[in-house]
Design an enzyme around this catalytic site. Structure first.
Site, PDB file in Angstrom:
ATOM      1  N   ARG A  75     -12.308  32.692  20.833  1.00  0.00           N
ATOM      2  CA  ARG A  75     -11.408  31.901  19.983  1.00  0.00           C
ATOM      3  C   ARG A  75     -10.440  31.084  20.828  1.00  0.00           C
ATOM      4  O   ARG A  75     -10.218  29.899  20.560  1.00  0.00           O
ATOM      5  CB  ARG A  75     -10.632  32.792  19.006  1.00  0.00           C
ATOM      6  CG  ARG A  75     -11.503  33.345  17.886  1.00  0.00           C
ATOM      7  CD  ARG A  75     -10.710  34.232  16.946  1.00  0.00           C
ATOM      8  NE  ARG A  75     -10.075  35.313  17.687  1.00  0.00           N
ATOM      9  CZ  ARG A  75      -8.859  35.789  17.436  1.00  0.00           C
ATOM     10  NH1 ARG A  75      -8.138  35.302  16.453  1.00  0.00           N
ATOM     11  NH2 ARG A  75      -8.363  36.766  18.150  1.00  0.00           N
ATOM     12  N   ASN A 131     -12.352  35.196  13.809  1.00  0.00           N
ATOM     13  CA  ASN A 131     -13.342  36.267  13.863  1.00  0.00           C
ATOM     14  C   ASN A 131     -13.682  36.707  12.454  1.00  0.00           C
ATOM     15  O   ASN A 131     -12.817  36.758  11.583  1.00  0.00           O
ATOM     16  CB  ASN A 131     -12.811  37.469  14.638  1.00  0.00           C
ATOM     17  CG  ASN A 131     -12.749  37.238  16.126  1.00  0.00           C
ATOM     18  OD1 ASN A 131     -13.432  36.383  16.665  1.00  0.00           O
ATOM     19  ND2 ASN A 131     -11.912  38.008  16.797  1.00  0.00           N
TER      20      ASN A 131
END
Length: 123
Positions: A50, A68
């Site tokens: 990320r 996520n």
């Protein structure tokens, strides 16, 4: 200390991945702005994916969000010009984090995606 992080995340820019890109539909027509959803599977959680995705988006000028998912995948929404989005999808395929191992990126063009003012990470 920052040079250690720069070295770590710059490694992913040139990494080769055999990750597959699957396009669920065609790019949006009659627009200069492309909007996509991407579902990324493989070893993509707990490896800086990320963070490095946000870094790649910022470098390319893409806006959107990365988060996520409970099933171990990563979900991305991105908005940008056609060339920016192409480059961004390729970075996702390679795994912007060198510790990532991308199996598949499923891309869906979706005109309903909200435009954001920047690119952010969600929990």
């Amino acid at each position: 200390m920052s040079s250690i992080f720069n070295d770590f995340f710059n490694k992913g820019k040139n990494s080769e991945s055999d990750g597959e890109i699957v396009f669920a539909n065609d790019p949006l027509k009659n627009t200069t702005t492309q909007k996509i959803r991407a579902d990324i599977s493989g070893r993509v959680q707990g490896v800086g994916f990320r963070f490095s995705t946000k870094q790649a988006a910022d470098e390319l000028g893409v806006t959107g969000i990365v988060k996520n998912e409970p099933d171990g995948t990563v979900y991305v929404e991105a908005v940008g010009k056609e060339e920016q989005i192409k480059d961004f999808i390729e970075r996702l395929r390679k795994g912007p984090s060198p510790a990532a191992d991308v199996d598949k990126v499923v891309v869906t063009y979706d005109e309903k995606i909200e435009e954001k003012s920047n690119f952010s990470q969600a929990n």
